[in-house]
Design an enzyme around this catalytic site. Structure first.
Site, PDB file in Angstrom:
ATOM      1  N   CYS A   2      19.392  69.986 -64.567  1.00  0.00           N
ATOM      2  CA  CYS A   2      17.996  69.985 -64.990  1.00  0.00           C
ATOM      3  C   CYS A   2      17.061  69.921 -63.782  1.00  0.00           C
ATOM      4  O   CYS A   2      17.409  69.370 -62.747  1.00  0.00           O
ATOM      5  CB  CYS A   2      17.728  68.767 -65.853  1.00  0.00           C
ATOM      6  SG  CYS A   2      18.876  68.578 -67.206  1.00  0.00           S
ATOM      7  N   ARG A  27      19.345  75.944 -60.047  1.00  0.00           N
ATOM      8  CA  ARG A  27      20.140  74.748 -60.329  1.00  0.00           C
ATOM      9  C   ARG A  27      20.991  74.918 -61.579  1.00  0.00           C
ATOM     10  O   ARG A  27      21.921  74.160 -61.799  1.00  0.00           O
ATOM     11  CB  ARG A  27      19.197  73.546 -60.518  1.00  0.00           C
ATOM     12  CG  ARG A  27      18.424  73.193 -59.277  1.00  0.00           C
ATOM     13  CD  ARG A  27      17.307  72.233 -59.595  1.00  0.00           C
ATOM     14  NE  ARG A  27      17.795  70.940 -60.023  1.00  0.00           N
ATOM     15  CZ  ARG A  27      17.931  69.881 -59.236  1.00  0.00           C
ATOM     16  NH1 ARG A  27      17.612  69.965 -57.975  1.00  0.00           N
ATOM     17  NH2 ARG A  27      18.371  68.734 -59.702  1.00  0.00           N
ATOM     18  N   TRP A  81      19.530  71.550 -68.709  1.00  0.00           N
ATOM     19  CA  TRP A  81      20.949  71.927 -68.809  1.00  0.00           C
ATOM     20  C   TRP A  81      21.517  71.016 -69.894  1.00  0.00           C
ATOM     21  O   TRP A  81      21.597  69.799 -69.721  1.00  0.00           O
ATOM     22  CB  TRP A  81      21.635  71.690 -67.466  1.00  0.00           C
ATOM     23  CG  TRP A  81      23.042  72.181 -67.380  1.00  0.00           C
ATOM     24  CD1 TRP A  81      23.456  73.471 -67.175  1.00  0.00           C
ATOM     25  CD2 TRP A  81      24.232  71.398 -67.459  1.00  0.00           C
ATOM     26  NE1 TRP A  81      24.828  73.525 -67.128  1.00  0.00           N
ATOM     27  CE2 TRP A  81      25.333  72.274 -67.297  1.00  0.00           C
ATOM     28  CE3 TRP A  81      24.495  70.040 -67.649  1.00  0.00           C
ATOM     29  CZ2 TRP A  81      26.660  71.839 -67.322  1.00  0.00           C
ATOM     30  CZ3 TRP A  81      25.817  69.604 -67.672  1.00  0.00           C
ATOM     31  CH2 TRP A  81      26.873  70.502 -67.511  1.00  0.00           C
ATOM     32  N   ASN A 107      15.485  64.031 -66.234  1.00  0.00           N
ATOM     33  CA  ASN A 107      16.816  64.423 -65.746  1.00  0.00           C
ATOM     34  C   ASN A 107      17.694  63.183 -65.800  1.00  0.00           C
ATOM     35  O   ASN A 107      17.238  62.096 -65.452  1.00  0.00           O
ATOM     36  CB  ASN A 107      16.767  64.873 -64.284  1.00  0.00           C
ATOM     37  CG  ASN A 107      16.089  66.200 -64.103  1.00  0.00           C
ATOM     38  OD1 ASN A 107      15.742  66.858 -65.075  1.00  0.00           O
ATOM     39  ND2 ASN A 107      15.885  66.590 -62.857  1.00  0.00           N
ATOM     40  N   GLU A 488      39.966  77.758 -52.951  1.00  0.00           N
ATOM     41  CA  GLU A 488      38.551  78.125 -52.914  1.00  0.00           C
ATOM     42  C   GLU A 488      38.352  79.571 -53.383  1.00  0.00           C
ATOM     43  O   GLU A 488      37.404  79.869 -54.116  1.00  0.00           O
ATOM     44  CB  GLU A 488      38.008  77.916 -51.486  1.00  0.00           C
ATOM     45  CG  GLU A 488      36.605  78.437 -51.220  1.00  0.00           C
ATOM     46  CD  GLU A 488      35.514  77.831 -52.098  1.00  0.00           C
ATOM     47  OE1 GLU A 488      35.800  76.887 -52.848  1.00  0.00           O
ATOM     48  OE2 GLU A 488      34.380  78.332 -52.042  1.00  0.00           O
ATOM     49  N   LYS A 492      35.996  80.655 -56.505  1.00  0.00           N
ATOM     50  CA  LYS A 492      34.878  81.597 -56.357  1.00  0.00           C
ATOM     51  C   LYS A 492      34.973  82.701 -57.397  1.00  0.00           C
ATOM     52  O   LYS A 492      34.007  83.035 -58.057  1.00  0.00           O
ATOM     53  CB  LYS A 492      34.952  82.189 -54.944  1.00  0.00           C
ATOM     54  CG  LYS A 492      33.773  82.349 -54.144  1.00  0.00           C
ATOM     55  CD  LYS A 492      32.947  81.218 -53.667  1.00  0.00           C
ATOM     56  CE  LYS A 492      32.723  80.038 -54.563  1.00  0.00           C
ATOM     57  NZ  LYS A 492      32.450  78.806 -53.858  1.00  0.00           N
ATOM     58  N   GLU A 495      34.362  81.345 -61.133  1.00  0.00           N
ATOM     59  CA  GLU A 495      33.038  80.848 -61.526  1.00  0.00           C
ATOM     60  C   GLU A 495      31.992  81.951 -61.639  1.00  0.00           C
ATOM     61  O   GLU A 495      31.081  81.843 -62.450  1.00  0.00           O
ATOM     62  CB  GLU A 495      32.553  79.708 -60.615  1.00  0.00           C
ATOM     63  CG  GLU A 495      32.097  80.126 -59.248  1.00  0.00           C
ATOM     64  CD  GLU A 495      31.521  78.967 -58.452  1.00  0.00           C
ATOM     65  OE1 GLU A 495      30.823  78.121 -59.017  1.00  0.00           O
ATOM     66  OE2 GLU A 495      31.758  78.929 -57.226  1.00  0.00           O
ATOM     67  N   HIS A 511      57.767  77.900 -59.173  1.00  0.00           N
ATOM     68  CA  HIS A 511      58.074  76.705 -59.969  1.00  0.00           C
ATOM     69  C   HIS A 511      57.360  76.742 -61.310  1.00  0.00           C
ATOM     70  O   HIS A 511      57.142  75.704 -61.918  1.00  0.00           O
ATOM     71  CB  HIS A 511      57.711  75.443 -59.182  1.00  0.00           C
ATOM     72  CG  HIS A 511      58.527  75.290 -57.935  1.00  0.00           C
ATOM     73  ND1 HIS A 511      59.852  74.908 -57.948  1.00  0.00           N
ATOM     74  CD2 HIS A 511      58.221  75.545 -56.640  1.00  0.00           C
ATOM     75  CE1 HIS A 511      60.325  74.898 -56.710  1.00  0.00           C
ATOM     76  NE2 HIS A 511      59.349  75.290 -55.898  1.00  0.00           N
ATOM     77  N   LYS A 610      23.857  74.224 -59.973  1.00  0.00           N
ATOM     78  CA  LYS A 610      24.006  74.122 -58.518  1.00  0.00           C
ATOM     79  C   LYS A 610      24.288  72.687 -58.111  1.00  0.00           C
ATOM     80  O   LYS A 610      25.066  72.426 -57.209  1.00  0.00           O
ATOM     81  CB  LYS A 610      22.727  74.617 -57.843  1.00  0.00           C
ATOM     82  CG  LYS A 610      22.780  74.603 -56.318  1.00  0.00           C
ATOM     83  CD  LYS A 610      23.798  75.597 -55.804  1.00  0.00           C
ATOM     84  CE  LYS A 610      23.982  75.542 -54.307  1.00  0.00           C
ATOM     85  NZ  LYS A 610      25.246  76.208 -53.903  1.00  0.00           N
TER      86      LYS A 610
HETATM   87  O1  M6R Z   1      26.744  69.881 -53.858  1.00  0.00           O
HETATM   88  P1  M6R Z   1      28.218  69.636 -53.832  1.00  0.00           P
HETATM   89  O2  M6R Z   1      28.878  70.216 -52.641  1.00  0.00           O
HETATM   90  O3  M6R Z   1      28.557  68.173 -53.984  1.00  0.00           O
HETATM   91  O4  M6R Z   1      28.780  70.380 -55.105  1.00  0.00           O
HETATM   92  C1  M6R Z   1      30.109  70.238 -55.494  1.00  0.00           C
HETATM   93  C2  M6R Z   1      30.492  71.284 -56.501  1.00  0.00           C
HETATM   94  O5  M6R Z   1      29.754  71.153 -57.680  1.00  0.00           O
HETATM   95  C3  M6R Z   1      30.297  72.709 -55.963  1.00  0.00           C
HETATM   96  O6  M6R Z   1      30.976  72.903 -54.765  1.00  0.00           O
HETATM   97  C4  M6R Z   1      30.777  73.744 -56.995  1.00  0.00           C
HETATM   98  O7  M6R Z   1      32.157  73.665 -57.146  1.00  0.00           O
HETATM   99  C5  M6R Z   1      30.326  75.146 -56.575  1.00  0.00           C
HETATM  100  N1  M6R Z   1      29.679  75.814 -57.669  1.00  0.00           N
HETATM  101  C6  M6R Z   1      31.437  76.020 -56.134  1.00  0.00           C
HETATM  102  O8  M6R Z   1      30.984  77.276 -55.742  1.00  0.00           O
END
Ligand code: M6R
Length: 615
Positions: A2, A27, A81, A107, A488, A492, A495, A511, A610
């Site tokens: 939010c 966000r 949100w 929020n 990672e 990526k 998401e 496994h 975000k």
């Molecule tokens: O702001 P932060 O680094 O603490 O955020 C952690 C995660 O929410 C963030 O890395 C999330 O996994 C991303 N959307 C990945 O791209």
């Protein structure tokens, strides 16, 4: 998550607030709303599910009739949100009190809202929404006796949970009241105008002078003034900070998406993250924010890294660095798990909270738990002045610049660079030789050039993405430093493209997950020059034997790989420890193009935010 924005000043508050809501869109949210002063001493709200542009259209139609409201210099807005109740018009903020005289945007989460709601309903209150937040508006109305700030304080004292909240009242046409407990609030001090927002990106086009509230602060704002008190009504002084970045940095600058812009910014972001920190002549690094001399550094005998998502995977790379180069045993824990497990903190343990935003609720809770247990703590954050950075009190800033796309890109590569620099610094207080440190420092200095070399491969990565964009599943495998890099890569891809993607250690595939492989499921294999390369080539053969197409990410000029893969992405040759950076940049570009070809909303993927400020 939010977002909140409020304005008191001489401009059209409706315009300022809508523009601010657009800045907060990154966000992540699913409804939006605005409350503003209407001419005859009443409040007006406009709320819509969906995007701020839909809110803007509805507000425009409304203001065409109510021209007085369009001139109002007082308004608050919110992007929601959904947590309590679906993203509907009724559940969107701001919420009005029953008599319509108070509007709030909130929020956070009010944990005891059901008890409060039941009590108010028994007194005759009617609720319009399913949200926890609406109770705040009711409580303010109940407490109001002519003093808005006093009514807000009385209401807040009844709440359990977290809030960043902003309030306006029809009876106080030039006043905003806001408060913070666990959810950030910043005040923007302008010339004859004052703004309040949950995120400085909504303030920066008006002023660079901001004051951050701490938990327990309540602020009363007019166009020319602001006063902060504690919940106990004790005056509080908080210093102003100058924001050191510009509005252009949070605009797309000709790129189709923020994510692509931020991928392209990595050479510059890495240059900034390294600037002044590589001390070639002393074969060490300098990270002043850690505020530790050699004796303090030498005392640390264990690191505990707590983080979420991409930051967690950067932390995994950091564990390898701290163990390989500084010989310091390091645990990496998902931040919620750290707190829930009631961790053992020994006297010389150091907890490192890694967070791009510095606001992630689970990471913040882990940090607070470590502080409560007496650990030395540090933050590794990008957002200057964020809660984790401030509460940790020491640590290292990334200096990656604002990251707007929900998918973390430049923050990952800068986190890894900073963790490598930390391991050199700590290693030099232990057994890392001057020669080895010198080689690492020289390699770190090459990072911007390494990043650029991968970005230059974009056209060939795009053509590989075109081949696989239709797939619904994918695996990513790697070993050693490539293990966190493939976790990672899978994060990526899933998401932003909504493809089901899983990252595995290359040795783990057989496994269990190998049972799923077939010709429709590509396996992306991170296999740059490294100690484990030969074994990973064996894993590639296992995948191809099950008909899975293999996309290898390998070192430029490596002639061993082409025979074992269907498609090849090359990354520049570098020392093994830094390979996660070019490999992850290649994965970012692959994920970006797959998502773009699938027509996904890349910068604001569904259900994501975000900054994840709920636990
Ligand atoms: O702001 P932060 O680094 O603490 O955020 C952690 C995660 O929410 C963030 O890395 C999330 O996994 C991303 N959307 C990945 O791209």
């Amino acid at each position: 998550m939010c977002g909140i924005i409020g304005y008191a000043g001489h401009k059209s508050a409706a315009n300022v607030v809508v523009a601010g809501l657009k800045r907060l869109e990154y966000r992540g949210y699913d409804s939006a709303g605005i409350a503003l002063l209407n001419g005859g001493g009443s409040l007006l709200t406009v709320k819509t599910p969906g995007k701020v542009t839909e809110l803007e259209a509805e507000l425009g139609a409304m203001l065409a009739e109510k021209t007085e409201a369009g001139k109002s210099g007082l308004a608050i807005g919110h992007t929601r949100w959904a947590t309590h109740g679906e993203p509907t018009q009724l559940n969107a903020h701001p919420h009005l009190s029953p008599n319509g005289n108070f509007a709030i945007a909130h929020n956070g989460i009010i944990e005891n809202y059901l008890a409060i709601r039941d009590r108010l309903i028994s007194k005759g209150h009617e609720f319009r929404s399913e949200t926890d937040s609406e109770t705040i508006a009711h409580l303010i109305e109940e407490a109001y006796e002519g003093d808005l700030q006093a009514a807000v304080v009385t209401a807040l004292k009844q709440l359990e949970g977290t809030y960043g909240v902003i309030v306006i009242s029809a009876m106080h046409p030039d006043t905003l009241v806001a408060a913070r407990s666990g959810s950030p609030i910043a005040i923007g001090i302008g010339d004859g105008e004052t703004l309040i927002a949950s995120d400085v990106s909504a303030l920066i086009s008006h002023t660079k002078r901001v004051v951050y509230l701490d938990d327990g602060d309540v602020v009363t704002v007019t166009p020319d003034n602001f006063d902060i008190v504690s919940l106990k009504d004790v005056p509080v002084t908080r210093g102003a900070t100058e924001i050191d970045w510009d509005i252009e940095e949070i605009e797309k600058g000709g790129f189709e998406h923020f994510m692509l812009k931020e991928i392209y910014e990595q050479p510059a972001a890495l240059t900034n993250a390294l600037r002044g920190r590589l001390v070639h002549k002393d074969q060490t690094t300098k990270l002043s924010g850690m505020q530790m001399g050699p004796a303090d550094l030498a005392h640390i005998d264990r690191f505990i890294i707590a983080a979420c998502g991409t930051s967690l995977y950067a932390g995994m790379v950091g564990k390898y660095y701290l163990e390989d180069f500084a010989s310091i045993p390091t645990d990496v824990l998902q931040a919620a798990e750290f707190r829930d497990r009631n961790p053992i903190i020994q006297r010389d343990s150091c907890m490192l909270a890694i967070s791009q935003s510095g606001e992630t609720a689970d990471t913040l809770a882990a940090l607070r738990e470590a502080i409560r247990k007496g650990a030395t703590v540090m933050g590794l954050c990008n957002v200057v002045g964020s809660t984790i950075a401030r509460e940790a009190g020491r640590g290292v800033y990334l200096h990656a610049g604002p990251e707007i796309g929900v998918a973390s890109t430049k923050s990952f590569t800068c986190q890894v660079a900073v963790l490598a620099m930390m391991s050199v610094l700590l290693g030099r207080t232990r057994r890392l030789s001057a020669e080895a440190a010198s080689r690492m420092i020289a390699e770190l200095a090459r990072l911007p050039e390494l990043a650029q070399a991968v970005i230059d491969q974009e056209p060939s990565i795009l053509s590989i993405a075109e081949k696989y964009a239709h797939c619904e599943h994918a695996f990513f495998i790697g070993r050693g430093y490539m293990y966190p890099a493939v976790l990672e890569g899978a994060l990526k891809l899933k998401e932003i493209s909504y493809i089901h993607a899983e990252g595995y250690h290359a040795a783990e595939l057989k496994h269990g997950p190998i049972a799923l492989l077939n010709e429709d499921i590509p396996v992306i294999v991170a296999v740059p020059e490294s100690a484990g390369k030969a074994k990973t080539i064996g894993n590639m053969q296992e995948c191809r034997a099950r008909k899975s197409p293999v996309i290898a990410i390998a070192t430029e000029g490596d002639t061993d790989i082409a025979a074992h893969c269907d498609d090849l992405i090359t990354v520049p040759r570098c020392q093994e420890f830094l390979a996660p950076i070019p490999v992850v940049i290649a994965e970012q570009l692959f994920a970006y193009h797959v998502a773009r070809l699938r027509g996904c909303e890349i910068d604001q993927p569904k259900n994501l935010a975000k900054s994840v400020t709920v636990e």
